[in-house]
Design an enzyme around this catalytic site. Structure first.
Site, PDB file in Angstrom:
ATOM      1  N   SER A  39      40.948   0.133  32.947  1.00 32.74           N
ATOM      2  CA  SER A  39      42.377   0.383  33.014  1.00 32.74           C
ATOM      3  C   SER A  39      43.120  -0.458  31.975  1.00 32.74           C
ATOM      4  O   SER A  39      42.798  -0.389  30.797  1.00 32.74           O
ATOM      5  CB  SER A  39      42.880   0.114  34.436  1.00 32.74           C
ATOM      6  OG  SER A  39      44.122   0.735  34.661  1.00 32.74           O
ATOM      7  N   ASP A 177      41.657   6.825  36.020  1.00 34.33           N
ATOM      8  CA  ASP A 177      41.555   5.366  35.971  1.00 34.33           C
ATOM      9  C   ASP A 177      40.162   4.823  36.322  1.00 34.33           C
ATOM     10  O   ASP A 177      39.616   5.142  37.380  1.00 34.33           O
ATOM     11  CB  ASP A 177      42.579   4.784  36.949  1.00 34.33           C
ATOM     12  CG  ASP A 177      42.876   3.325  36.684  1.00 34.33           C
ATOM     13  OD1 ASP A 177      41.968   2.594  36.279  1.00 34.33           O
ATOM     14  OD2 ASP A 177      44.030   2.913  36.885  1.00 34.33           O
TER      15      ASP A 177
END
Length: 283
Positions: A39, A177
């Site tokens: 991320s 993500d």
């Protein structure tokens, strides 16, 4: 002592604390041989492995602000009144993709100077995807490894926070993500050949000072607790875990970028002796 790797966890704007961490390690002469990121940690990992120093990142990263968030208003409003297909994400992600592409010269993962792994999640198959710049040195089960991809595309996939960002489509994969399955990729950096790993975990379940009195705050706090529990599990195999105290930071709280960098630096500088002892650093 062997090779030292570092795993940079996700955390939105709080991820800029990684720059401070890297700066303190550089200052102490602790060399990083390989790196992995998830991320927001993927942004720092990618740029650092490309060759930018922590000092250069301190100047570069604060240029990421709300102007980099390209909200899809054209589809957002119709989706809200149910006249168009359901919205896949509030933010297109094209601006941050172009930012990384520009800063890395359209490089592919294999072009990077420092061995790096970037994580993402395949939403369709429920599998972790590992974008790696080098062949893995150790077995990494139940993970699909991809080498042939631009750095910018790998980062864009890794930071696709569900609902906030549109999923990223790559070769029939629907990617979101990387933190969903591994928010602090210790195993990913070990797979690159790291003998010892420093994990930087920015997610904490400390009591929230922010009121939990709305749907948004309840969802945000629920996600934080879930990520914190996963990070705690994944970081167990690290040789040392750093947890800079950045305080309650919103995902897009860009005004606190400098604060997060400083927090990462000051915290890590205070841990240098402990870090060197844990790594048996004798350089």
């Amino acid at each position: 002592m062997g090779k030292v790797g570092i795993a940079l966890g996700g955390g939105g704007v709080a991820g800029t604390a990684h720059i401070g961490v890297l700066s303190a390690l550089e200052e102490a002469g602790i060399r990083i041989d390989c790196i992995a990121g998830s991320s927001s940690g993927a942004i720092i990992a990618a740029l650092y492995s490309y060759g930018y120093s922590a000092g250069e990142l301190m100047t570069m990263i604060p240029t990421i602000n709300r102007k980099c968030l390209d909200y899809d208003y054209f589809n957002f409003i119709p989706a809200m009144i149910k006249r168009r297909p359901k919205l896949k994400g509030l933010i297109k992600g094209e601006r941050i993709l172009n930012f990384i592409a520009d800063k890395t010269g359209e490089a592919y993962m294999s072009d990077l100077k420092l061995p790096v792994s970037i994580t993402a999640t395949d939403l369709s198959y429920g599998k972790q995807i590992l974008f790696a710049s080098r062949p893995l040195q150790r077995d990494y089960t139940d993970v699909d490894v991809v080498h042939d991809i631009r750095v910018a595309d790998a980062v864009r996939a890794s930071l696709s926070i569900p609902v906030l960002f549109k999923p990223y489509f790559f070769k029939e994969r629907v990617l979101i993500d990387g933190g969903l399955m591994d928010n602090c990729p210790v195993d990913a950096v070990r797979a690159l050949g790291a003998d010892q790993v420093i994990a930087v975990d920015l997610i904490s379940t400390i009591p929230s000072k922010v009121p939990v009195d709305s749907l948004r705050s309840i969802v945000a706090r629920s996600v934080t607790i879930n990520l914190a529990l996963k990070s705690k599990q994944h970081t167990k195999s690290a040789d040392i875990v750093l947890r800079p105290e950045v305080g309650p930071i919103g995902v897009f709280d860009f005004a606190k970028l400098g604060h997060c960098i400083d927090a990462g630096y000051e915290y890590t500088r205070g841990q240098i002796k402990h870090i060197k002892e844990a790594l048996k650093w004798n350089a």
